[in-house]
Design an enzyme around this catalytic site. Structure first.
Site, PDB file in Angstrom:
ATOM      1  N   ARG A 160       0.844  -1.201   0.000  1.00  0.00           N
ATOM      2  CA  ARG A 160       0.000   0.000   0.000  1.00  0.00           C
ATOM      3  C   ARG A 160       0.876   1.246   0.000  1.00  0.00           C
ATOM      4  O   ARG A 160       2.046   1.209   0.385  1.00  0.00           O
ATOM      5  CB  ARG A 160      -0.880   0.023   1.256  1.00  0.00           C
ATOM      6  CG  ARG A 160      -1.910  -1.084   1.245  1.00  0.00           C
ATOM      7  CD  ARG A 160      -3.012  -0.817   2.238  1.00  0.00           C
ATOM      8  NE  ARG A 160      -2.525  -0.756   3.599  1.00  0.00           N
ATOM      9  CZ  ARG A 160      -2.965   0.128   4.511  1.00  0.00           C
ATOM     10  NH1 ARG A 160      -3.881   1.005   4.193  1.00  0.00           N
ATOM     11  NH2 ARG A 160      -2.478   0.113   5.730  1.00  0.00           N
TER      12      ARG A 160
ATOM     13  N   ASN B  72      10.264   0.043   4.678  1.00  0.00           N
ATOM     14  CA  ASN B  72       9.279   1.087   4.367  1.00  0.00           C
ATOM     15  C   ASN B  72       8.114   1.126   5.365  1.00  0.00           C
ATOM     16  O   ASN B  72       7.484   2.163   5.535  1.00  0.00           O
ATOM     17  CB  ASN B  72       8.744   0.843   2.943  1.00  0.00           C
ATOM     18  CG  ASN B  72       7.489   1.645   2.669  1.00  0.00           C
ATOM     19  OD1 ASN B  72       7.558   2.847   2.414  1.00  0.00           O
ATOM     20  ND2 ASN B  72       6.341   1.002   2.743  1.00  0.00           N
TER      21      ASN B  72
ATOM     22  N   GLN C 211       3.433  15.042  16.310  1.00  0.00           N
ATOM     23  CA  GLN C 211       4.133  13.806  15.911  1.00  0.00           C
ATOM     24  C   GLN C 211       5.433  13.607  16.696  1.00  0.00           C
ATOM     25  O   GLN C 211       6.447  13.243  16.110  1.00  0.00           O
ATOM     26  CB  GLN C 211       4.470  13.848  14.421  1.00  0.00           C
ATOM     27  CG  GLN C 211       3.279  13.687  13.492  1.00  0.00           C
ATOM     28  CD  GLN C 211       3.718  13.250  12.114  1.00  0.00           C
ATOM     29  OE1 GLN C 211       4.569  13.894  11.490  1.00  0.00           O
ATOM     30  NE2 GLN C 211       3.168  12.158  11.622  1.00  0.00           N
TER      31      GLN C 211
ATOM     32  N   TYR D 212       6.340   9.967  16.124  1.00  0.00           N
ATOM     33  CA  TYR D 212       6.749   9.680  14.733  1.00  0.00           C
ATOM     34  C   TYR D 212       8.082  10.373  14.403  1.00  0.00           C
ATOM     35  O   TYR D 212       8.984   9.763  13.812  1.00  0.00           O
ATOM     36  CB  TYR D 212       5.634  10.171  13.811  1.00  0.00           C
ATOM     37  CG  TYR D 212       5.791   9.862  12.346  1.00  0.00           C
ATOM     38  CD1 TYR D 212       5.324   8.666  11.816  1.00  0.00           C
ATOM     39  CD2 TYR D 212       6.356  10.792  11.475  1.00  0.00           C
ATOM     40  CE1 TYR D 212       5.432   8.407  10.459  1.00  0.00           C
ATOM     41  CE2 TYR D 212       6.473  10.540  10.120  1.00  0.00           C
ATOM     42  CZ  TYR D 212       6.006   9.339   9.618  1.00  0.00           C
ATOM     43  OH  TYR D 212       6.114   9.084   8.261  1.00  0.00           O
TER      44      TYR D 212
HETATM   45  N1  CAA Z   1       1.292  22.033  10.806  1.00  0.00           N
HETATM   46  C1  CAA Z   1       0.915  23.236  11.327  1.00  0.00           C
HETATM   47  N2  CAA Z   1      -0.068  23.371  12.209  1.00  0.00           N
HETATM   48  C2  CAA Z   1      -0.700  22.251  12.624  1.00  0.00           C
HETATM   49  C3  CAA Z   1      -0.358  20.979  12.145  1.00  0.00           C
HETATM   50  C4  CAA Z   1       0.659  20.913  11.203  1.00  0.00           C
HETATM   51  N3  CAA Z   1       1.040  19.749  10.661  1.00  0.00           N
HETATM   52  N4  CAA Z   1      -1.154  20.095  12.760  1.00  0.00           N
HETATM   53  C5  CAA Z   1      -1.959  20.760  13.573  1.00  0.00           C
HETATM   54  N5  CAA Z   1      -1.705  22.069  13.479  1.00  0.00           N
HETATM   55  C6  CAA Z   1      -2.406  23.132  14.189  1.00  0.00           C
HETATM   56  C7  CAA Z   1      -3.880  23.149  13.838  1.00  0.00           C
HETATM   57  O1  CAA Z   1      -4.123  23.852  12.629  1.00  0.00           O
HETATM   58  C8  CAA Z   1      -4.466  23.836  15.034  1.00  0.00           C
HETATM   59  O2  CAA Z   1      -4.270  25.232  14.931  1.00  0.00           O
HETATM   60  P1  CAA Z   1      -5.436  26.254  15.279  1.00  0.00           P
HETATM   61  O3  CAA Z   1      -5.787  25.958  16.707  1.00  0.00           O
HETATM   62  O4  CAA Z   1      -4.818  27.599  15.039  1.00  0.00           O
HETATM   63  O5  CAA Z   1      -6.553  25.902  14.319  1.00  0.00           O
HETATM   64  C9  CAA Z   1      -3.590  23.329  16.187  1.00  0.00           C
HETATM   65  O6  CAA Z   1      -2.375  22.860  15.584  1.00  0.00           O
HETATM   66  C10 CAA Z   1      -4.214  22.178  16.959  1.00  0.00           C
HETATM   67  O7  CAA Z   1      -4.650  21.205  15.992  1.00  0.00           O
HETATM   68  P2  CAA Z   1      -6.049  20.451  16.125  1.00  0.00           P
HETATM   69  O8  CAA Z   1      -7.162  21.453  16.379  1.00  0.00           O
HETATM   70  O9  CAA Z   1      -6.195  19.564  14.945  1.00  0.00           O
HETATM   71  O10 CAA Z   1      -5.829  19.652  17.493  1.00  0.00           O
HETATM   72  P3  CAA Z   1      -6.232  18.165  17.829  1.00  0.00           P
HETATM   73  O11 CAA Z   1      -5.747  17.905  19.221  1.00  0.00           O
HETATM   74  O12 CAA Z   1      -7.650  17.933  17.476  1.00  0.00           O
HETATM   75  O13 CAA Z   1      -5.369  17.281  16.792  1.00  0.00           O
HETATM   76  C11 CAA Z   1      -3.422  16.524  15.695  1.00  0.00           C
HETATM   77  C12 CAA Z   1      -3.984  17.386  16.819  1.00  0.00           C
HETATM   78  C13 CAA Z   1      -3.784  15.060  15.929  1.00  0.00           C
HETATM   79  C14 CAA Z   1      -1.902  16.668  15.785  1.00  0.00           C
HETATM   80  C15 CAA Z   1      -3.993  16.947  14.325  1.00  0.00           C
HETATM   81  O14 CAA Z   1      -3.945  18.360  14.198  1.00  0.00           O
HETATM   82  C16 CAA Z   1      -3.201  16.367  13.203  1.00  0.00           C
HETATM   83  O15 CAA Z   1      -3.384  15.207  12.862  1.00  0.00           O
HETATM   84  N6  CAA Z   1      -2.288  17.182  12.613  1.00  0.00           N
HETATM   85  C17 CAA Z   1      -1.422  16.747  11.541  1.00  0.00           C
HETATM   86  C18 CAA Z   1      -0.076  16.319  12.106  1.00  0.00           C
HETATM   87  C19 CAA Z   1       0.795  15.984  10.915  1.00  0.00           C
HETATM   88  O16 CAA Z   1       1.331  16.851  10.265  1.00  0.00           O
HETATM   89  N7  CAA Z   1       0.942  14.679  10.645  1.00  0.00           N
HETATM   90  C20 CAA Z   1       1.667  14.247   9.488  1.00  0.00           C
HETATM   91  C21 CAA Z   1       1.007  12.990   8.981  1.00  0.00           C
HETATM   92  S1  CAA Z   1       1.664  12.504   7.410  1.00  0.00           S
HETATM   93  C22 CAA Z   1       3.077  11.717   7.759  1.00  0.00           C
HETATM   94  O17 CAA Z   1       3.440  11.514   8.858  1.00  0.00           O
HETATM   95  C23 CAA Z   1       3.902  11.280   6.578  1.00  0.00           C
HETATM   96  C24 CAA Z   1       5.218  11.962   6.563  1.00  0.00           C
HETATM   97  O18 CAA Z   1       6.210  11.315   6.836  1.00  0.00           O
HETATM   98  C25 CAA Z   1       5.306  13.364   6.147  1.00  0.00           C
END
Ligand code: CAA
Length: 241
Positions: A12, A82, A144, A147
């Protein structure tokens, strides 16, 4: 006889693209998966790539899986670590199991999977280990801590093991993908992806899994024999390590 390549999490997302690209480059590919049997079988039916189920966070399963593949296809000469998971949460809300699950797959998985094939690579004086780390292991990412720590660990693993493998014809490299259009990234809340992440990518789009797969094919090739211990960033200009 063509080389055997094992891709963990190879049915996947980025892993599927890697398995397909390596097959296209002439390798005999084995794709490992941990979860959904139906999806893995469908991948195998479409691609003709054999799939093997085990959990990379378990050492004994990795050793048994490697032995099964070596018996079925031959010695593993290319290993692509991976398999990876996310359990995103702000640190103050992160549970011990969210921490442990991520570290066990993303970091301990590299030890568990590489160790059983390493002696064979040393004996044959050839090997390619490609570890899929992440931009977030390089720069850190809010939400993260688990992660980012695991993916930074993958880079340390790569640099140390590269020094041990060099005299034995084994290269060990890491690729650090940025945000790629897979299920993992699509699981990020739409608003966060659109407003916080994509605007930070200078090329203005998510990457394609095939763009990472092509990096793997290069690092696995004989042409890349002088490249070891390196970290190849493929992130659309989001971060310069
Ligand atoms: N970059 C910048 N700001 C971020 C962010 C990010 N990646 N993730 C969250 N924020 C901000 C939100 O926009 C929010 O800001 P505001 O309050 O100003 O709106 C604040 O942080 C809190 O976020 P949530 O309201 O979403 O809070 P939550 O507790 O409900 O969830 C969270 C927190 C689980 C971290 C969720 O925001 C989330 O999943 N964020 C993404 C995190 C991310 O970037 N993960 C990468 C996944 S992809 C991957 O991992 C592959 C890779 O190798 C690149």
């Amino acid at each position: 006889m063509s080389r055997v390549a094992l891709v963990t999490g190879g049915t996947r997302g980025i892993g599927a693209a890697i398995s397909i690209a390596l097959k296209g480059a002439g390798y005999r590919v084995a794709a490992n998966y941990a979860g959904n049997e139906e999806k893995a079988q469908a991948f195998s039916d479409v691609t003709g790539i054999p799939v093997f189920k085990w959990d990379v966070s378990d050492y004994a399963s990795c050793a048994a899986g490697a032995a099964t593949i070596e018996e079925a296809l031959g010695p593993v000469e290319v290993l692509v670590n991976n398999a990876g998971i996310t359990r995103d949460a702000m640190f103050h809300k992160m549970t011990p199991s969210q921490w442990n699950e991520v570290v066990n797959v993303n970091l301990n998985g590299l030890f568990n999977m590489t160790h059983p094939v390493w002696s064979g690579m040393r004996d044959r004086n050839f090997g390619r280990v490609v570890n899929i780390s992440s931009i977030n292991g390089q720069k850190g990412q809010m939400g993260q801590v688990n992660y980012s720590a695991s993916k930074a660990g993958d880079i340390g693993f790569t640099k140390a093991l590269a020094q041990e493998g060099a005299a034995k014809g084994i290269t060990v490299n890491a690729i650090c993908p940025g945000y790629i259009g897979t299920e993992m990234v699509r699981a990020v809340p739409e608003k966060v992806l659109a407003e916080r992440i994509i605007p930070q990518i200078p090329v203005g789009r998510l990457g394609e899994p095939e763009e990472i797969a092509r990096c793997v094919v290069f690092l696995a090739s004989d042409d890349a024999g002088f490249i070891t211990g390196s970290t190849l960033s493929a992130n659309g200009g989001q971060f310069f390590a």
